[in-house]
Design an enzyme around this catalytic site. Structure first.
Site, PDB file in Angstrom:
ATOM      1  N   LYS A  20      10.691 -37.428 -54.758  1.00 54.79           N
ATOM      2  CA  LYS A  20      10.805 -36.348 -55.737  1.00 54.79           C
ATOM      3  C   LYS A  20      11.765 -36.758 -56.859  1.00 54.79           C
ATOM      4  O   LYS A  20      12.486 -37.754 -56.742  1.00 54.79           O
ATOM      5  CB  LYS A  20      11.314 -35.084 -55.027  1.00 54.79           C
ATOM      6  CG  LYS A  20      10.380 -34.545 -53.926  1.00 54.79           C
ATOM      7  CD  LYS A  20      11.005 -33.289 -53.316  1.00 54.79           C
ATOM      8  CE  LYS A  20      10.208 -32.734 -52.160  1.00 54.79           C
ATOM      9  NZ  LYS A  20      10.848 -31.520 -51.588  1.00 54.79           N
ATOM     10  N   ARG A  45       7.408 -37.463 -40.805  1.00 52.11           N
ATOM     11  CA  ARG A  45       8.282 -36.289 -40.674  1.00 52.11           C
ATOM     12  C   ARG A  45       9.604 -36.682 -40.008  1.00 52.11           C
ATOM     13  O   ARG A  45      10.676 -36.224 -40.395  1.00 52.11           O
ATOM     14  CB  ARG A  45       7.599 -35.173 -39.865  1.00 52.11           C
ATOM     15  CG  ARG A  45       6.411 -34.529 -40.547  1.00 52.11           C
ATOM     16  CD  ARG A  45       6.702 -33.910 -41.894  1.00 52.11           C
ATOM     17  NE  ARG A  45       7.564 -32.744 -41.856  1.00 52.11           N
ATOM     18  CZ  ARG A  45       7.771 -31.925 -42.886  1.00 52.11           C
ATOM     19  NH1 ARG A  45       7.189 -32.151 -44.062  1.00 52.11           N
ATOM     20  NH2 ARG A  45       8.579 -30.903 -42.794  1.00 52.11           N
ATOM     21  N   THR A  88      13.871 -30.188 -43.392  1.00 55.96           N
ATOM     22  CA  THR A  88      13.721 -29.734 -44.790  1.00 55.96           C
ATOM     23  C   THR A  88      15.075 -29.420 -45.426  1.00 55.96           C
ATOM     24  O   THR A  88      15.301 -29.680 -46.606  1.00 55.96           O
ATOM     25  CB  THR A  88      12.842 -28.457 -44.814  1.00 55.96           C
ATOM     26  OG1 THR A  88      11.595 -28.743 -44.169  1.00 55.96           O
ATOM     27  CG2 THR A  88      12.600 -27.964 -46.225  1.00 55.96           C
ATOM     28  N   ARG A  96      16.527 -37.467 -45.608  1.00 57.14           N
ATOM     29  CA  ARG A  96      17.199 -36.265 -46.114  1.00 57.14           C
ATOM     30  C   ARG A  96      18.632 -36.158 -45.593  1.00 57.14           C
ATOM     31  O   ARG A  96      19.525 -35.693 -46.301  1.00 57.14           O
ATOM     32  CB  ARG A  96      16.372 -35.031 -45.729  1.00 57.14           C
ATOM     33  CG  ARG A  96      15.073 -34.941 -46.530  1.00 57.14           C
ATOM     34  CD  ARG A  96      14.093 -33.975 -45.921  1.00 57.14           C
ATOM     35  NE  ARG A  96      12.986 -33.656 -46.823  1.00 57.14           N
ATOM     36  CZ  ARG A  96      11.952 -32.901 -46.483  1.00 57.14           C
ATOM     37  NH1 ARG A  96      11.872 -32.383 -45.271  1.00 57.14           N
ATOM     38  NH2 ARG A  96      10.991 -32.648 -47.350  1.00 57.14           N
ATOM     39  N   ASN A 129      15.878 -32.376 -51.630  1.00 53.07           N
ATOM     40  CA  ASN A 129      15.817 -33.098 -50.355  1.00 53.07           C
ATOM     41  C   ASN A 129      15.033 -34.404 -50.470  1.00 53.07           C
ATOM     42  O   ASN A 129      14.483 -34.908 -49.501  1.00 53.07           O
ATOM     43  CB  ASN A 129      15.273 -32.199 -49.234  1.00 53.07           C
ATOM     44  CG  ASN A 129      13.912 -31.620 -49.569  1.00 53.07           C
ATOM     45  OD1 ASN A 129      13.277 -32.047 -50.529  1.00 53.07           O
ATOM     46  ND2 ASN A 129      13.448 -30.671 -48.783  1.00 53.07           N
ATOM     47  N   HIS A 187       8.987 -35.739 -50.153  1.00 52.19           N
ATOM     48  CA  HIS A 187       7.954 -34.916 -49.521  1.00 52.19           C
ATOM     49  C   HIS A 187       7.210 -35.800 -48.543  1.00 52.19           C
ATOM     50  O   HIS A 187       6.924 -36.954 -48.842  1.00 52.19           O
ATOM     51  CB  HIS A 187       6.951 -34.378 -50.554  1.00 52.19           C
ATOM     52  CG  HIS A 187       5.724 -33.827 -49.888  1.00 52.19           C
ATOM     53  ND1 HIS A 187       5.676 -32.562 -49.338  1.00 52.19           N
ATOM     54  CD2 HIS A 187       4.513 -34.399 -49.608  1.00 52.19           C
ATOM     55  CE1 HIS A 187       4.497 -32.369 -48.762  1.00 52.19           C
ATOM     56  NE2 HIS A 187       3.769 -33.468 -48.919  1.00 52.19           N
TER      57      HIS A 187
HETATM   58  P1  GDP Z   1       8.837 -29.600 -46.404  1.00 51.45           P
HETATM   59  O1  GDP Z   1       7.431 -29.850 -45.905  1.00 51.45           O
HETATM   60  O2  GDP Z   1       9.865 -30.074 -45.397  1.00 51.45           O
HETATM   61  O3  GDP Z   1       9.083 -30.204 -47.766  1.00 51.45           O
HETATM   62  O4  GDP Z   1       9.056 -28.015 -46.508  1.00 51.45           O
HETATM   63  P2  GDP Z   1       8.181 -26.834 -47.155  1.00 51.45           P
HETATM   64  O5  GDP Z   1       6.768 -27.258 -47.402  1.00 51.45           O
HETATM   65  O6  GDP Z   1       8.371 -25.640 -46.278  1.00 51.45           O
HETATM   66  O7  GDP Z   1       8.920 -26.530 -48.534  1.00 51.45           O
HETATM   67  C1  GDP Z   1       8.628 -27.280 -49.691  1.00 51.45           C
HETATM   68  C2  GDP Z   1       9.897 -27.559 -50.459  1.00 51.45           C
HETATM   69  O8  GDP Z   1      10.410 -26.329 -50.975  1.00 51.45           O
HETATM   70  C3  GDP Z   1      11.047 -28.120 -49.626  1.00 51.45           C
HETATM   71  O9  GDP Z   1      10.971 -29.517 -49.443  1.00 51.45           O
HETATM   72  C4  GDP Z   1      12.256 -27.713 -50.453  1.00 51.45           C
HETATM   73  O10 GDP Z   1      12.478 -28.598 -51.550  1.00 51.45           O
HETATM   74  C5  GDP Z   1      11.824 -26.362 -51.007  1.00 51.45           C
HETATM   75  N1  GDP Z   1      12.288 -25.221 -50.180  1.00 51.45           N
HETATM   76  C6  GDP Z   1      11.782 -24.834 -48.984  1.00 51.45           C
HETATM   77  N2  GDP Z   1      12.386 -23.729 -48.523  1.00 51.45           N
HETATM   78  C7  GDP Z   1      13.316 -23.394 -49.458  1.00 51.45           C
HETATM   79  C8  GDP Z   1      14.260 -22.322 -49.582  1.00 51.45           C
HETATM   80  O11 GDP Z   1      14.372 -21.438 -48.718  1.00 51.45           O
HETATM   81  N3  GDP Z   1      15.042 -22.308 -50.705  1.00 51.45           N
HETATM   82  C9  GDP Z   1      14.940 -23.261 -51.676  1.00 51.45           C
HETATM   83  N4  GDP Z   1      15.746 -23.158 -52.749  1.00 51.45           N
HETATM   84  N5  GDP Z   1      14.066 -24.293 -51.594  1.00 51.45           N
HETATM   85  C10 GDP Z   1      13.258 -24.349 -50.508  1.00 51.45           C
END
Ligand code: GDP
Length: 197
Positions: free
Chosen positions: A11, A120, A126, A137, A157, A160
């Protein structure tokens, strides 16, 4: 052998911090095969398509904030004007669309035995502050949900990584054309996984 495809995106925070090589090295060294690779300014529509527009996905993301705020005693309504996880998830998706356009991103398609579990595992939780040491991360970020939300941005983080076999296939085809995906054998494949006699 159960080969799976997964998409990795370094990212804008990872790109701008000069971490592309260090991060990719980890995935190559574990044995995954890079089958597609590009560096691009992501089109807005591709980012919108990449993150689902479903209540399930919005709810998952919003719930992460709700759980974290409950643990820390932060008033979610004050911050978001709602306690609905779906509405919170929609807000976070908007932040992601802006954030992903901050700089170019590096996109890699990888393939290998149980690739989803591996990407993962190497990427980590995350929420960077909860991500184990040794993960991308955990090693390169210590961002928190409350700080990210207070600054109206997604968690920084770094990476992806596809989180299911179906998402891996879907995401690889979203970011790469068929003729940008390559099929070849790594030199260590036969040594690691000798053909059955
Ligand atoms: P990932 O698969 O681990 O990337 O997680 P997700 O698909 O659930 O979320 C996508 C991205 O959204 C994450 O990698 C974070 O950058 C962001 N994100 C997820 N949850 C939150 C949250 O509660 N608050 C904020 N500010 N960002 C979030």
């Amino acid at each position: 052998m159960n080969k799976q495809k997964a998409l990795l995106i370094i990212k804008p925070d990872g790109v701008q911090r000069g971490l592309c090589g260090a991060i990719l090295k980890r995935f190559e060294q574990t044995g995954l095969t890079i089958i597609g690779f590009k560096f691009l300014q992501a089109p807005e529509q591709t980012i919108r398509d990449h993150y689902p527009s479903t209540d399930v996905w919005y709810g998952k993301v919003g719930q992460r904030t709700l759980t974290n705020y409950a643990k820390k005693g932060i008033d979610v309504k004050k911050q978001f004007g709602t306690e609905d996880p779906i509405e919170i998830g929609k807000t976070v998706k908007g932040w992601l669309v802006t954030f992903f356009q901050e700089s170019p991103v590096l996109v890699a398609a990888v393939e290998g035995h149980e690739a989803i579990e591996i990407v993962r595992k190497l990427s980590g939780n995350t929420i960077p502050i909860l991500a184990a040491a040794g993960t991308v991360r955990g090693d390169y970020s210590h961002d928190t949900i409350d700080l990210a939300n207070a600054q109206f941005r997604p968690l920084r983080n770094i990476i992806h990584a596809s989180d299911s076999v179906e998402d891996g296939e879907k995401e690889v085809h979203l970011w790469f054309k068929d003729d940008e995906i390559f099929s070849y054998k790594r030199a260590d494949e036969e040594l690691m996984f000798p053909p059955q006699r």
